[in-house]
Design a protein around this motif. Structure first.
Motif, PDB file in Angstrom:
ATOM      1  N   PHE A  55      -7.141  -1.914  29.485  1.00 44.59           N
ATOM      2  CA  PHE A  55      -6.669  -3.075  28.736  1.00 44.59           C
ATOM      3  C   PHE A  55      -7.724  -3.615  27.776  1.00 44.59           C
ATOM      4  O   PHE A  55      -8.925  -3.300  27.883  1.00 44.59           O
ATOM      5  CB  PHE A  55      -6.245  -4.184  29.703  1.00 44.59           C
ATOM      6  CG  PHE A  55      -7.367  -4.777  30.516  1.00 44.59           C
ATOM      7  CD1 PHE A  55      -7.968  -5.973  30.131  1.00 44.59           C
ATOM      8  CD2 PHE A  55      -7.839  -4.147  31.656  1.00 44.59           C
ATOM      9  CE1 PHE A  55      -9.002  -6.525  30.870  1.00 44.59           C
ATOM     10  CE2 PHE A  55      -8.879  -4.691  32.409  1.00 44.59           C
ATOM     11  CZ  PHE A  55      -9.466  -5.879  32.014  1.00 44.59           C
ATOM     12  N   GLN A  57      -8.914  -7.463  25.995  1.00 39.69           N
ATOM     13  CA  GLN A  57      -8.812  -8.896  26.275  1.00 39.69           C
ATOM     14  C   GLN A  57      -9.613  -9.674  25.248  1.00 39.69           C
ATOM     15  O   GLN A  57     -10.736  -9.290  24.903  1.00 39.69           O
ATOM     16  CB  GLN A  57      -9.320  -9.193  27.683  1.00 39.69           C
ATOM     17  CG  GLN A  57      -8.994 -10.573  28.218  1.00 39.69           C
ATOM     18  CD  GLN A  57      -9.376 -10.710  29.685  1.00 39.69           C
ATOM     19  OE1 GLN A  57     -10.518 -10.513  30.051  1.00 39.69           O
ATOM     20  NE2 GLN A  57      -8.409 -11.039  30.521  1.00 39.69           N
ATOM     21  N   LYS A  62      -6.377 -13.589  26.710  1.00 35.93           N
ATOM     22  CA  LYS A  62      -5.111 -12.919  26.421  1.00 35.93           C
ATOM     23  C   LYS A  62      -5.315 -11.420  26.520  1.00 35.93           C
ATOM     24  O   LYS A  62      -6.276 -10.877  25.983  1.00 35.93           O
ATOM     25  CB  LYS A  62      -4.619 -13.295  25.024  1.00 35.93           C
ATOM     26  CG  LYS A  62      -3.246 -12.723  24.705  1.00 35.93           C
ATOM     27  CD  LYS A  62      -2.766 -13.166  23.332  1.00 35.93           C
ATOM     28  CE  LYS A  62      -1.396 -12.580  23.024  1.00 35.93           C
ATOM     29  NZ  LYS A  62      -0.903 -12.997  21.681  1.00 35.93           N
ATOM     30  N   GLU A  63      -4.377 -10.766  27.191  1.00 39.82           N
ATOM     31  CA  GLU A  63      -4.571  -9.357  27.557  1.00 39.82           C
ATOM     32  C   GLU A  63      -3.473  -8.463  26.987  1.00 39.82           C
ATOM     33  O   GLU A  63      -2.304  -8.833  26.947  1.00 39.82           O
ATOM     34  CB  GLU A  63      -4.586  -9.257  29.081  1.00 39.82           C
ATOM     35  CG  GLU A  63      -4.855  -7.897  29.655  1.00 39.82           C
ATOM     36  CD  GLU A  63      -4.846  -7.929  31.171  1.00 39.82           C
ATOM     37  OE1 GLU A  63      -3.909  -7.373  31.760  1.00 39.82           O
ATOM     38  OE2 GLU A  63      -5.773  -8.524  31.768  1.00 39.82           O
ATOM     39  N   ILE A  64      -3.885  -7.288  26.517  1.00 36.97           N
ATOM     40  CA  ILE A  64      -2.945  -6.243  26.105  1.00 36.97           C
ATOM     41  C   ILE A  64      -3.265  -4.995  26.931  1.00 36.97           C
ATOM     42  O   ILE A  64      -4.399  -4.526  26.929  1.00 36.97           O
ATOM     43  CB  ILE A  64      -3.076  -5.904  24.610  1.00 36.97           C
ATOM     44  CG1 ILE A  64      -2.615  -7.076  23.751  1.00 36.97           C
ATOM     45  CG2 ILE A  64      -2.261  -4.658  24.274  1.00 36.97           C
ATOM     46  CD1 ILE A  64      -1.126  -7.335  23.806  1.00 36.97           C
ATOM     47  N   ILE A  65      -2.268  -4.502  27.657  1.00 40.00           N
ATOM     48  CA  ILE A  65      -2.462  -3.299  28.476  1.00 40.00           C
ATOM     49  C   ILE A  65      -2.190  -2.067  27.625  1.00 40.00           C
ATOM     50  O   ILE A  65      -1.134  -1.945  26.997  1.00 40.00           O
ATOM     51  CB  ILE A  65      -1.542  -3.314  29.707  1.00 40.00           C
ATOM     52  CG1 ILE A  65      -1.919  -4.482  30.629  1.00 40.00           C
ATOM     53  CG2 ILE A  65      -1.651  -1.994  30.471  1.00 40.00           C
ATOM     54  CD1 ILE A  65      -1.021  -4.621  31.850  1.00 40.00           C
ATOM     55  N   GLN A 171       4.397  -9.500  34.446  1.00 41.13           N
ATOM     56  CA  GLN A 171       3.256  -9.817  33.597  1.00 41.13           C
ATOM     57  C   GLN A 171       2.640  -8.569  33.001  1.00 41.13           C
ATOM     58  O   GLN A 171       2.235  -8.548  31.835  1.00 41.13           O
ATOM     59  CB  GLN A 171       2.193 -10.591  34.399  1.00 41.13           C
ATOM     60  CG  GLN A 171       1.038 -11.108  33.546  1.00 41.13           C
ATOM     61  CD  GLN A 171       1.501 -12.103  32.501  1.00 41.13           C
ATOM     62  OE1 GLN A 171       2.043 -13.161  32.835  1.00 41.13           O
ATOM     63  NE2 GLN A 171       1.292 -11.780  31.231  1.00 41.13           N
ATOM     64  N   GLU A 172       2.577  -7.497  33.792  1.00 37.14           N
ATOM     65  CA  GLU A 172       2.033  -6.239  33.273  1.00 37.14           C
ATOM     66  C   GLU A 172       2.918  -5.668  32.173  1.00 37.14           C
ATOM     67  O   GLU A 172       2.423  -5.149  31.166  1.00 37.14           O
ATOM     68  CB  GLU A 172       1.868  -5.230  34.416  1.00 37.14           C
ATOM     69  CG  GLU A 172       0.729  -5.564  35.356  1.00 37.14           C
ATOM     70  CD  GLU A 172       0.704  -4.684  36.591  1.00 37.14           C
ATOM     71  OE1 GLU A 172      -0.318  -4.680  37.295  1.00 37.14           O
ATOM     72  OE2 GLU A 172       1.706  -3.994  36.865  1.00 37.14           O
ATOM     73  N   ASN A 175       2.244  -7.790  29.115  1.00 37.65           N
ATOM     74  CA  ASN A 175       0.967  -7.441  28.499  1.00 37.65           C
ATOM     75  C   ASN A 175       1.032  -6.096  27.791  1.00 37.65           C
ATOM     76  O   ASN A 175       0.317  -5.864  26.822  1.00 37.65           O
ATOM     77  CB  ASN A 175      -0.137  -7.406  29.560  1.00 37.65           C
ATOM     78  CG  ASN A 175      -0.455  -8.789  30.116  1.00 37.65           C
ATOM     79  OD1 ASN A 175      -0.076  -9.796  29.532  1.00 37.65           O
ATOM     80  ND2 ASN A 175      -1.134  -8.823  31.243  1.00 37.65           N
ATOM     81  N   ARG A 176       1.881  -5.229  28.283  1.00 36.73           N
ATOM     82  CA  ARG A 176       2.007  -3.898  27.695  1.00 36.73           C
ATOM     83  C   ARG A 176       2.784  -3.940  26.377  1.00 36.73           C
ATOM     84  O   ARG A 176       2.482  -3.180  25.449  1.00 36.73           O
ATOM     85  CB  ARG A 176       2.697  -2.976  28.693  1.00 36.73           C
ATOM     86  CG  ARG A 176       2.721  -1.506  28.327  1.00 36.73           C
ATOM     87  CD  ARG A 176       1.400  -0.826  28.626  1.00 36.73           C
ATOM     88  NE  ARG A 176       1.492   0.590  28.323  1.00 36.73           N
ATOM     89  CZ  ARG A 176       1.792   1.534  29.220  1.00 36.73           C
ATOM     90  NH1 ARG A 176       1.996   1.194  30.487  1.00 36.73           N
ATOM     91  NH2 ARG A 176       1.859   2.800  28.870  1.00 36.73           N
ATOM     92  N   SER A 180       5.844 -12.544  26.096  1.00 38.43           N
ATOM     93  CA  SER A 180       5.604 -13.472  27.197  1.00 38.43           C
ATOM     94  C   SER A 180       6.259 -12.960  28.471  1.00 38.43           C
ATOM     95  O   SER A 180       7.256 -12.211  28.423  1.00 38.43           O
ATOM     96  CB  SER A 180       6.152 -14.861  26.859  1.00 38.43           C
ATOM     97  OG  SER A 180       7.570 -14.838  26.820  1.00 38.43           O
ATOM     98  N   ARG A 181       5.719 -13.368  29.614  1.00 41.15           N
ATOM     99  CA  ARG A 181       6.299 -12.978  30.900  1.00 41.15           C
ATOM    100  C   ARG A 181       7.713 -13.526  31.036  1.00 41.15           C
ATOM    101  O   ARG A 181       8.600 -12.877  31.599  1.00 41.15           O
ATOM    102  CB  ARG A 181       5.426 -13.489  32.041  1.00 41.15           C
ATOM    103  CG  ARG A 181       5.887 -13.064  33.436  1.00 41.15           C
ATOM    104  CD  ARG A 181       4.949 -13.574  34.504  1.00 41.15           C
ATOM    105  NE  ARG A 181       4.902 -15.021  34.537  1.00 41.15           N
ATOM    106  CZ  ARG A 181       5.828 -15.788  35.142  1.00 41.15           C
ATOM    107  NH1 ARG A 181       6.866 -15.230  35.748  1.00 41.15           N
ATOM    108  NH2 ARG A 181       5.714 -17.091  35.137  1.00 41.15           N
TER     109      ARG A 181
END
Length: 214
Positions: A55, A57, A62-65, A171-172, A175-176, A180-181
């Protein structure tokens, strides 16, 4: 174990033995940061057991997988071919163990076994194509399209059905796909209501072809 990963597929045990003898086994608990973006570490990690996420960050968290990897897969290969800092972070999603090979040992191994270099280049090209495809999806697809595409890419055939059983969370997924979740949760609930998917515990079953749009 090394003989089972794509990077070394086709090589005999005798050929791999010099590399395996220099590999160091490491074990990490769940939620351990194995590699941090920007670090100067330079080893290749082969996953023996467990699961990790790769990932990016930002400073606000803020995270991008970018990807998930499991047993038989590897990460950290960019450090073997250049001298740049780590391009992404890697964290365990469950207790995991690795065989860790240093850049010095791997480069010497390439001198002795140059055919492995071609396999490494092909692996890098494959991951570059995946990254390009992800960027295209983010730029050209709406959130539903990105979620649907991700579900289909993760699903594996099992007993006539398409199953996702790696325990991916809302959430994963968010992020992928860069959403938003809450949005991902609404899309998944709608797909369940429409009978397109079934969720039981950590397993998602894709019952039929997902609609092209929502």
């Amino acid at each position: 174990m090394l003989a089972n990963i794509s990077l070394f597929k086709g090589l005999s045990e005798d050929t791999l033995r010099p590399l395996l003898e220099r590999a160091v086994r490491k074990v990490a608990p769940k939620n351990t940061i194995v590699i941090t973006e920007g670090d100067q570490s330079d080893s290749l990690y082969v996953i023996v057991e467990g699961r990790v996420k790769v990932f990016l960050q930002d400073e606000e968290g803020k995270e991008i997988i970018l990807n998930f990897h499991g047993p038989g897969e590897y990460f950290g290969e960019l450090a073997l071919v250049d001298d740049q800092p780590r391009s992404a972070s890697v964290m365990t999603l469950e207790k995991s163990s690795f065989q860790v090979i240093s850049k010095t040992d791997f480069r010497q191994y390439l001198v002795d076994h140059p055919d492995v270099a071609l396999v490494l280049i092909k692996g890098l090209c494959r991951r570059l194509r995946m990254l390009t495809d992800s960027v295209k999806s983010l730029a050209l697809m709406d959130v539903y399209g990105r979620v649907a595409k991700l579900l289909l890419s993760l699903a594996q055939p099992r007993e006539g059905k398409m199953i996702i059983e790696n325990g991916i969370t809302h959430q994963e997924i968010a992020n992928r796909v860069g959403a938003s979740r809450e949005m991902v949760g609404r899309i998944l609930r709608d797909l369940v209501t429409g009978g397109y998917i079934h969720i039981e515990g950590k397993t998602i079953t894709v019952n039929e072809k997902l609609p092209p749009a929502w």
